[in-house]
Enzyme design. Structure first.
Site, PDB file in Angstrom:
ATOM      1  N   TYR A 174      42.716  32.367  34.311  1.00 16.12           N
ATOM      2  CA  TYR A 174      42.768  33.783  34.927  1.00 16.12           C
ATOM      3  C   TYR A 174      42.255  33.897  36.190  1.00 16.12           C
ATOM      4  O   TYR A 174      41.144  34.457  36.563  1.00 16.12           O
ATOM      5  CB  TYR A 174      42.032  34.669  33.888  1.00 16.12           C
ATOM      6  CG  TYR A 174      42.564  34.648  32.504  1.00 16.12           C
ATOM      7  CD1 TYR A 174      44.151  34.865  32.249  1.00 16.12           C
ATOM      8  CD2 TYR A 174      41.832  34.343  31.460  1.00 16.12           C
ATOM      9  CE1 TYR A 174      44.590  34.926  30.889  1.00 16.12           C
ATOM     10  CE2 TYR A 174      42.522  34.089  30.057  1.00 16.12           C
ATOM     11  CZ  TYR A 174      43.685  34.583  30.025  1.00 16.12           C
ATOM     12  OH  TYR A 174      44.259  34.613  28.674  1.00 16.12           O
ATOM     13  N   TRP A 223      41.520  41.309  36.576  1.00 21.15           N
ATOM     14  CA  TRP A 223      41.960  41.877  35.282  1.00 21.15           C
ATOM     15  C   TRP A 223      41.396  43.324  34.966  1.00 21.15           C
ATOM     16  O   TRP A 223      40.342  43.492  35.195  1.00 21.15           O
ATOM     17  CB  TRP A 223      41.966  41.176  34.077  1.00 21.15           C
ATOM     18  CG  TRP A 223      43.186  40.514  33.543  1.00 21.15           C
ATOM     19  CD1 TRP A 223      44.052  40.636  32.693  1.00 21.15           C
ATOM     20  CD2 TRP A 223      43.597  39.075  34.067  1.00 21.15           C
ATOM     21  NE1 TRP A 223      44.968  39.718  32.424  1.00 21.15           N
ATOM     22  CE2 TRP A 223      44.794  38.840  33.510  1.00 21.15           C
ATOM     23  CE3 TRP A 223      43.254  38.253  35.221  1.00 21.15           C
ATOM     24  CZ2 TRP A 223      45.446  37.670  33.763  1.00 21.15           C
ATOM     25  CZ3 TRP A 223      44.014  37.320  35.618  1.00 21.15           C
ATOM     26  CH2 TRP A 223      45.344  36.971  34.735  1.00 21.15           C
ATOM     27  N   TRP A 251      40.697  45.421  32.273  1.00 21.52           N
ATOM     28  CA  TRP A 251      39.461  46.071  31.501  1.00 21.52           C
ATOM     29  C   TRP A 251      38.274  45.079  31.818  1.00 21.52           C
ATOM     30  O   TRP A 251      37.261  45.376  31.553  1.00 21.52           O
ATOM     31  CB  TRP A 251      39.790  46.440  30.144  1.00 21.52           C
ATOM     32  CG  TRP A 251      40.121  45.496  29.084  1.00 21.52           C
ATOM     33  CD1 TRP A 251      40.839  44.277  29.225  1.00 21.52           C
ATOM     34  CD2 TRP A 251      40.021  45.612  27.609  1.00 21.52           C
ATOM     35  NE1 TRP A 251      41.194  43.531  28.144  1.00 21.52           N
ATOM     36  CE2 TRP A 251      40.619  44.138  26.929  1.00 21.52           C
ATOM     37  CE3 TRP A 251      39.451  46.228  26.968  1.00 21.52           C
ATOM     38  CZ2 TRP A 251      40.550  44.219  25.829  1.00 21.52           C
ATOM     39  CZ3 TRP A 251      39.333  46.004  25.536  1.00 21.52           C
ATOM     40  CH2 TRP A 251      40.008  44.978  24.769  1.00 21.52           C
ATOM     41  N   TYR A 269      49.236  30.264  38.041  1.00 21.57           N
ATOM     42  CA  TYR A 269      49.059  31.435  36.951  1.00 21.57           C
ATOM     43  C   TYR A 269      50.631  31.628  36.721  1.00 21.57           C
ATOM     44  O   TYR A 269      51.244  31.913  37.641  1.00 21.57           O
ATOM     45  CB  TYR A 269      48.271  32.416  37.237  1.00 21.57           C
ATOM     46  CG  TYR A 269      48.514  33.563  36.277  1.00 21.57           C
ATOM     47  CD1 TYR A 269      47.530  33.614  35.370  1.00 21.57           C
ATOM     48  CD2 TYR A 269      49.127  34.614  36.199  1.00 21.57           C
ATOM     49  CE1 TYR A 269      47.842  34.503  33.963  1.00 21.57           C
ATOM     50  CE2 TYR A 269      49.286  35.582  35.165  1.00 21.57           C
ATOM     51  CZ  TYR A 269      48.570  35.482  34.306  1.00 21.57           C
ATOM     52  OH  TYR A 269      48.729  36.311  33.155  1.00 21.57           O
ATOM     53  N   ASP A 310      46.390  40.282  23.036  1.00 24.16           N
ATOM     54  CA  ASP A 310      47.571  39.733  23.142  1.00 24.16           C
ATOM     55  C   ASP A 310      48.235  39.161  21.896  1.00 24.16           C
ATOM     56  O   ASP A 310      49.772  39.698  21.888  1.00 24.16           O
ATOM     57  CB  ASP A 310      47.393  38.555  24.307  1.00 24.16           C
ATOM     58  CG  ASP A 310      46.736  38.984  25.354  1.00 24.16           C
ATOM     59  OD1 ASP A 310      46.230  40.054  25.536  1.00 24.16           O
ATOM     60  OD2 ASP A 310      46.773  38.143  26.314  1.00 24.16           O
ATOM     61  N   GLU A 352      35.319  32.643  26.125  1.00 22.63           N
ATOM     62  CA  GLU A 352      36.274  33.605  26.128  1.00 22.63           C
ATOM     63  C   GLU A 352      36.040  34.549  24.571  1.00 22.63           C
ATOM     64  O   GLU A 352      36.076  35.563  24.571  1.00 22.63           O
ATOM     65  CB  GLU A 352      37.467  33.095  26.179  1.00 22.63           C
ATOM     66  CG  GLU A 352      38.580  34.187  26.355  1.00 22.63           C
ATOM     67  CD  GLU A 352      40.110  33.703  26.657  1.00 22.63           C
ATOM     68  OE1 GLU A 352      40.228  32.643  26.791  1.00 22.63           O
ATOM     69  OE2 GLU A 352      40.960  34.604  27.274  1.00 22.63           O
TER      70      GLU A 352
HETATM   71  C1  GLC Z   1      43.587  37.821  27.790  1.00 20.36           C
HETATM   72  C2  GLC Z   1      43.018  38.842  26.865  1.00 20.36           C
HETATM   73  C3  GLC Z   1      42.888  39.821  27.511  1.00 20.36           C
HETATM   74  C4  GLC Z   1      42.089  39.881  28.934  1.00 20.36           C
HETATM   75  C5  GLC Z   1      42.827  38.728  29.813  1.00 20.36           C
HETATM   76  C6  GLC Z   1      41.839  38.196  30.763  1.00 20.36           C
HETATM   77  O1  GLC Z   1      44.856  38.086  27.922  1.00 20.36           O
HETATM   78  O2  GLC Z   1      43.843  38.850  25.786  1.00 20.36           O
HETATM   79  O3  GLC Z   1      42.244  41.058  26.804  1.00 20.36           O
HETATM   80  O4  GLC Z   1      41.952  40.882  29.659  1.00 20.36           O
HETATM   81  O5  GLC Z   1      42.802  37.511  28.780  1.00 20.36           O
HETATM   82  O6  GLC Z   1      40.738  37.979  30.440  1.00 20.36           O
END
Ligand code: GLC
Length: 430
Positions: free
Chosen positions: A35, A39, A41, A87, A168, A398
């Site tokens: 990632y 992002w 949240w 990504y 997700d 994670e």
């Molecule tokens: C995945 C999780 C999501 C989170 C993202 C980055 O998509 O499901 O909740 O924000 O990863 O960590």
């Protein structure tokens, strides 16, 4: 005992190192590789971790998130500050057309709650005024939800893509996704499987559906009216509804602290609407709060970790709470670690596959907060102790298996490190 204290100090240091390593200059990536962007949240939870050693940096994390807010109040789920070919789907797929490239969908609005917490904990005037400056932006985002995502007569928050829930691949989305037309999806190459085990990730069918929904939004020019009223996936999500409800209570608290009396009437009305929405999400047959497809009217019928967020939102009558207690007792008797993201007694439970079983520490944080506030101290302590144990034994993954405690998905995760520092680590033990 001394050894335990030292060991925990080492873990604290490791957690700070992860935050520093994932800090890309004003914003933090959830983890390197898997990632590589900011992002929504994740950043807000990460601010709680930074605040334990650098309040200014904590504010900066939320400020950079809101730099990407759209004119209509919407706050995107990913901010692509620079292109990273590693990504998928990247900014060229989303084509949001904004100055700072972003995705076109949102994520659970935890900002009001975290900003309120940071405000009350800080003794610095400068920090408090920076947090106060975020208030109108957060209010605009809440208004966006009410305008585009809370249908009249429903009261709950509708998501238009499973990724908006932050959960997700929860089994809650299986039935509502079945009618998404994937026939027009262009060939694509997933990048996530280069960084994480395929058994721990969503399936190919899930991904085809995710991309079909991105293509729908893109073809609609990311017009929130069109997507909210005619998108192929419109599900009232129990998680995001409970989180917005709680965030509204916290925004009211903040409005009072900041003397924003003019907003109170509107915010109280929003709160009442969301409380009504939780009744829309109550499934009498399954005896749980769960998500509900607004197209078919069907409840998922599943007990997930999001179902228990009713305590965080402080909703539920006596009968509903008794039924949730029965679920807690049943699940806690079979799971070694609490709280699985999906009901272990359901056939779709999968201890390692993302939101179909594994434990997510940020959800545990919200649950523990809610349990404690509702006088459910034993539940809160169980969740905190389990979170502390799995992180100290397995690292900052994670997510984690509720059966073995082993880590799943990516490693060195920012929000897991942040939760250790701000909530479940030894320094916070009660
Ligand atoms: C995945 C999780 C999501 C989170 C993202 C980055 O998509 O499901 O909740 O924000 O990863 O960590």
């Amino acid at each position: 005992m001394v050894r335990t204290v030292d060991a925990h100090r080492d873990i604290d240091a490791r957690a700070r190192d992860i935050l520093r390593a994932n800090d890309k200059g004003g914003f933090t990536v959830p983890t390197g590789g898997l990632y590589p962007y900011q992002w929504n949240w994740d950043s807000v939870f990460v601010a709680l971790g930074f605040a334990t050693f650098d309040e200014s940096r904590a504010c900066r994390e939320i400020e950079t998130l809101f730099e990407a807010q759209w004119d209509d109040g919407f706050v995107p789920h990913i901010i692509f500050r620079r292109n990273d070919p590693d990504y998928f789907p990247g900014p060229d797929v989303w084509q949001a057309g904004t100055d700072i490239p972003t995705s076109g969908i949102t994520q659970p609005p935890v900002a009001a709650s975290v900003v309120n917490t940071l405000w009350t904990r800080s003794s610095s005037e400068e920090i408090r005024s920076r947090l106060a400056a975020l208030y109108p932006k957060i209010l605009a985002w809440h208004r966006w939800f009410h305008r585009f995502r809370i249908p009249d007569g429903c009261g709950a928050v509708v998501i238009t893509h499973p990724w908006e829930s932050g959960r997700d691949n929860s089994p809650e989305w299986d039935a509502p996704s079945a009618n998404i037309d994937i026939s027009g999806v262009q060939p694509y190459q997933r990048r996530d499987l280069q960084h994480a085990d395929a058994d721990m990730r969503p399936t190919k069918l899930d991904y085809d559906r995710y991309i079909a929904l991105v293509e729908f939004g893109r073809n609609a020019g990311w017009d929130h009216d069109v997507i909210g009223s005619s998108g192929p996936f419109r599900v009232a999500d129990v998680g995001i509804t409970m989180i917005l409800l709680r965030a509204t209570r916290d925004l009211i608290d903040l409005a009072n602290r900041l003397g924003r009396d003019d907003d109170l009437e509107e915010l109280e009305a929003c709160l009442q609407q969301l409380v009504m929405g939780t009744n829309y999400l109550w499934d009498e047959t399954a005896g749980t709060f769960c998500s509900r497809d607004t197209i078919t009217g069907r409840h998922s019928g599943f007990v997930t970790n999001a179902s228990f967020l009713n305590c965080y939102a402080a909703v539920g009558n006596e009968e509903q709470r008794d039924k949730m207690t029965a679920h807690w007792e049943r699940i806690s008797a079979s799971a070694n670690y609490m709280l699985p993201s999906h009901d272990p007694d359901d056939s779709r439970f999968d201890a390692l596959r993302y939101w179909r079983g594994p434990i997510w520490i940020v959800v545990n944080y919200m649950l523990a907060k809610g349990f404690r506030e509702q006088g459910l101290d034993e539940w809160a302590e169980r969740i905190a102790a389990d979170s502390r144990k799995i992180i100290s034994e397995h690292g900052f993954n994670e997510a984690f298996s509720p059966i073995s405690g082993e880590g799943s998905g990516g490693s060195d995760f920012s929000w897991t490190a942040a939760m250790w520092l701000a909530w479940c680590g030894a320094a916070n033990e009660q």
